[in-house]
Enzyme design. Sequence first.
Site, PDB file in Angstrom:
ATOM      1  N   CYS A  17      10.076  40.107   9.250  1.00 40.77           N
ATOM      2  CA  CYS A  17      10.101  41.478   8.771  1.00 40.77           C
ATOM      3  C   CYS A  17       9.921  42.351   9.999  1.00 40.77           C
ATOM      4  CB  CYS A  17       9.078  41.749   7.681  1.00 40.77           C
ATOM      5  SG  CYS A  17       7.365  41.721   8.190  1.00 40.77           S
TER       6      CYS A  17
ATOM      7  N   CYS B 186      11.874  42.156   4.409  1.00 40.99           N
ATOM      8  CA  CYS B 186      11.745  43.607   4.373  1.00 40.99           C
ATOM      9  C   CYS B 186      12.470  44.136   3.144  1.00 40.99           C
ATOM     10  CB  CYS B 186      12.273  44.230   5.656  1.00 40.99           C
ATOM     11  SG  CYS B 186      13.786  43.490   6.224  1.00 40.99           S
TER      12      CYS B 186
ATOM     13  N   CYS C 201      16.090  45.615   8.457  1.00 41.39           N
ATOM     14  CA  CYS C 201      15.697  44.213   8.537  1.00 41.39           C
ATOM     15  C   CYS C 201      16.210  43.609   9.830  1.00 41.39           C
ATOM     16  CB  CYS C 201      16.290  43.421   7.376  1.00 41.39           C
ATOM     17  SG  CYS C 201      15.661  43.919   5.786  1.00 41.39           S
TER      18      CYS C 201
END
Length: 162
Positions: free
Chosen positions: A8, A84, A92
């Site tokens: 993430c 994400c 992302c």
Amino acid sequence: MVNVLVLCTGNSARSVLSEAIIGRRGKGRFQAFSAGSKPTGKVNPFAIKLLSAKGYDTSGFRSKSWDEFAGTDAPKMDIVITVCDSAAGETCPIWPGAPVQVHWGFPDPAYVEGTDDEKLQAFSDVYDMIDPFIEQLVALDVENMDAGALKAALRAIAERAA
């Protein structure tokens, strides 16, 4: 051992929670790692508090850059999962190379405002969202799947949860 890297942006909350769950549920078959494209430098204290309350050893968790896993001496990844929440407009990270990649978006509990109890509850809620995805991941016969079948199975996990 199946190596899974969870990415993430900040590597302080969702990816760390995912790393912990994969490590517990996939013990002996899966080795989990997490990283971020723009790591915060520290794991969110509410992530640590939640994981500790659930009986995880949190001493090894740290916020780190995905650069640690891009070098030639880094472990070879079999699966890369981005967590994400693209619906929230987050960017992302993209992982180059040959591992099977999938996106499983979850809201970032680090952005929740409120009391400490409300923040901890947000982390618990996201943990509870991630856990069924990981449960299904570790139930797959990953070792005997080709890349195409694995990618389809990982996408199906996300579709079932939607």
